[in-house]
Design a protein around this motif. Sequence first.
Motif, PDB file in Angstrom:
ATOM      1  N   PRO A  22       1.360  -2.619  -4.378  1.00 20.30           N
ATOM      2  CA  PRO A  22       1.558  -0.730  -4.580  1.00 20.30           C
ATOM      3  C   PRO A  22       0.366  -0.232  -4.812  1.00 20.30           C
ATOM      4  O   PRO A  22      -0.826  -0.827  -5.330  1.00 20.30           O
ATOM      5  CB  PRO A  22       2.341  -0.601  -5.873  1.00 20.30           C
ATOM      6  CG  PRO A  22       3.189  -1.954  -6.117  1.00 20.30           C
ATOM      7  CD  PRO A  22       2.203  -3.191  -5.661  1.00 20.30           C
TER       8      PRO A  22
ATOM      9  N   PHE B 245      -2.152   4.923  -6.947  1.00 19.05           N
ATOM     10  CA  PHE B 245      -1.690   6.288  -7.653  1.00 19.05           C
ATOM     11  C   PHE B 245      -0.579   6.689  -6.563  1.00 19.05           C
ATOM     12  O   PHE B 245      -0.180   5.960  -5.641  1.00 19.05           O
ATOM     13  CB  PHE B 245      -2.775   7.225  -7.735  1.00 19.05           C
ATOM     14  CG  PHE B 245      -3.621   7.082  -6.087  1.00 19.05           C
ATOM     15  CD1 PHE B 245      -3.140   7.897  -5.132  1.00 19.05           C
ATOM     16  CD2 PHE B 245      -4.674   6.274  -6.165  1.00 19.05           C
ATOM     17  CE1 PHE B 245      -3.824   7.691  -3.881  1.00 19.05           C
ATOM     18  CE2 PHE B 245      -5.501   6.208  -4.879  1.00 19.05           C
ATOM     19  CZ  PHE B 245      -5.095   7.035  -3.705  1.00 19.05           C
ATOM     20  N   SER B 246       0.057   7.742  -7.144  1.00 17.52           N
ATOM     21  CA  SER B 246       1.100   8.077  -6.269  1.00 17.52           C
ATOM     22  C   SER B 246       0.976   8.536  -4.908  1.00 17.52           C
ATOM     23  O   SER B 246       0.188   9.377  -4.555  1.00 17.52           O
ATOM     24  CB  SER B 246       1.853   9.478  -7.291  1.00 17.52           C
ATOM     25  OG  SER B 246       2.926   9.983  -6.310  1.00 17.52           O
ATOM     26  N   SER B 247       1.873   7.919  -3.888  1.00 14.43           N
ATOM     27  CA  SER B 247       1.360   8.099  -2.645  1.00 14.43           C
ATOM     28  C   SER B 247       2.103   9.356  -2.329  1.00 14.43           C
ATOM     29  O   SER B 247       2.033  10.067  -1.166  1.00 14.43           O
ATOM     30  CB  SER B 247       2.271   7.072  -1.897  1.00 14.43           C
ATOM     31  OG  SER B 247       3.772   7.011  -2.086  1.00 14.43           O
ATOM     32  N   ASP B 248       3.093  10.225  -3.239  1.00 19.54           N
ATOM     33  CA  ASP B 248       3.736  11.445  -3.143  1.00 19.54           C
ATOM     34  C   ASP B 248       2.720  12.446  -3.135  1.00 19.54           C
ATOM     35  O   ASP B 248       3.001  13.807  -2.855  1.00 19.54           O
ATOM     36  CB  ASP B 248       4.904  11.638  -3.772  1.00 19.54           C
ATOM     37  CG  ASP B 248       6.008  10.729  -3.543  1.00 19.54           C
ATOM     38  OD1 ASP B 248       6.125  10.301  -2.431  1.00 19.54           O
ATOM     39  OD2 ASP B 248       6.608  10.451  -4.503  1.00 19.54           O
ATOM     40  N   LYS B 249       1.585  12.262  -3.840  1.00 21.81           N
ATOM     41  CA  LYS B 249       0.611  13.652  -4.094  1.00 21.81           C
ATOM     42  C   LYS B 249       0.032  13.886  -2.676  1.00 21.81           C
ATOM     43  O   LYS B 249      -0.530  13.123  -2.048  1.00 21.81           O
ATOM     44  CB  LYS B 249      -0.563  12.892  -5.005  1.00 21.81           C
ATOM     45  CG  LYS B 249      -1.297  13.815  -5.735  1.00 21.81           C
ATOM     46  CD  LYS B 249      -2.718  13.414  -6.261  1.00 21.81           C
ATOM     47  CE  LYS B 249      -2.474  12.657  -7.424  1.00 21.81           C
ATOM     48  NZ  LYS B 249      -3.489  12.207  -8.178  1.00 21.81           N
TER      49      LYS B 249
ATOM     50  N   CYS C  54      -5.787  15.195  -4.511  1.00 22.49           N
ATOM     51  CA  CYS C  54      -6.302  13.935  -4.833  1.00 22.49           C
ATOM     52  C   CYS C  54      -7.889  14.152  -5.060  1.00 22.49           C
ATOM     53  O   CYS C  54      -8.232  15.198  -4.625  1.00 22.49           O
ATOM     54  CB  CYS C  54      -6.212  13.024  -3.622  1.00 22.49           C
ATOM     55  SG  CYS C  54      -4.575  12.617  -3.134  1.00 22.49           S
TER      56      CYS C  54
ATOM     57  N   GLU D  38      -9.900   9.041  -5.043  1.00 26.79           N
ATOM     58  CA  GLU D  38      -8.707   8.808  -4.189  1.00 26.79           C
ATOM     59  C   GLU D  38      -8.710   8.760  -2.831  1.00 26.79           C
ATOM     60  O   GLU D  38      -8.472   8.142  -1.974  1.00 26.79           O
ATOM     61  CB  GLU D  38      -7.734   9.427  -4.807  1.00 26.79           C
ATOM     62  CG  GLU D  38      -7.134   9.293  -6.418  1.00 26.79           C
ATOM     63  CD  GLU D  38      -6.139  10.158  -7.025  1.00 26.79           C
ATOM     64  OE1 GLU D  38      -5.527   9.911  -7.963  1.00 26.79           O
ATOM     65  OE2 GLU D  38      -5.972  11.396  -6.535  1.00 26.79           O
TER      66      GLU D  38
END
Length: 342
Positions: A8, A11-15, A20, A24
């Motif tokens: 995974p 960090f969140s892929s939805d951001k 970012c 990131e």
Amino acid sequence: MDHKPWTPMPFSSDKPYSECTREEILWYLRTDLEGEHRHSIHFYMHTYTPSVRDINRLPEMSISDFLDTCNKSVPVYIPPFDQRLLLSQVLHNYIYRRWFRPYRSEIEHQRFICKFITPQHLPSAGSPSQSTVDSLVSLNRAICAEVEARRLTYEETFAAGDEIAAYKLARVKNHRLHILQPLFKALLIIVCFESYRNEDSKTVGRLPVFLVRTGVEDGLSAPVSFKAIADKIDGYAGEARSAIRTTLETAVDFVMDLEAREATVFGLQPNPADSSIPEGVAGFWKAVRGDEPLVGPSSKFVDIEKYPSWAGNGESYESWVMPQHELRAFHREAARVAGEFY
């Protein structure tokens, strides 16, 4: 063949990209470049098939093969045989896995340890004879000469100022950053395909290969010597001692040691620090970070203390995409042996 799911993201892929951090975004860029590099090296592994009959008049090398020959340390010759497509896939996965260092390998301008070449019309099949070795050494010299001939053509075309001709050569506008490596001229690997017994990429390291000194050592820091692996030599091609039989694992490690030796003396060529940022990467960076400077190479993008686990596109290629390619190659080979259309 067991495969783990890809790792995974850290960090969140939805951001949204706009939210970012700099670190990131740099992580995104590096991991995308890793995926592109793996795809490119894999895509071109079957494309170059010169004939030893054409040593004195090789056909003009395509731009793709010019780019894929430069910035490689050694050619790997895989003679044509029934299982070639399977073995090529297995070799690709094994060699890439052994060479690549997540986040840290220098991958700009298609740099890699080797280029696969499928030579046509060799004088004999089976374990390389002295005549086969001689033919491949001559072919390698002809290939190197063709690479330099293409470079001269590119230089002359761009210098002439012909916009249409230059547009057609847009892929090689940075041809000076694509260098025929001295090691590529000095050393080659010949795969002993007759010894292949359907090993996968986890076990193919024991496959016999021949390491061959070509006698062309211009530009090297020192001559190529097999003394460091003398205890791992189990045969020679003919009476000469310039072509030794050893394992694929030994050969790959030997080449990587030579890469390190040359880099210690001369630095990497081209210098990764001098490499321009790819246009797509630079455009994305500007869209997200504005005029904030972006300095390469990408091997410096990721803080491995902050992101110690490998993830992203490069990792997904390693853990999922390439194992699937290998699995399909085994299925195709089984269908071929069974006489089925696949």
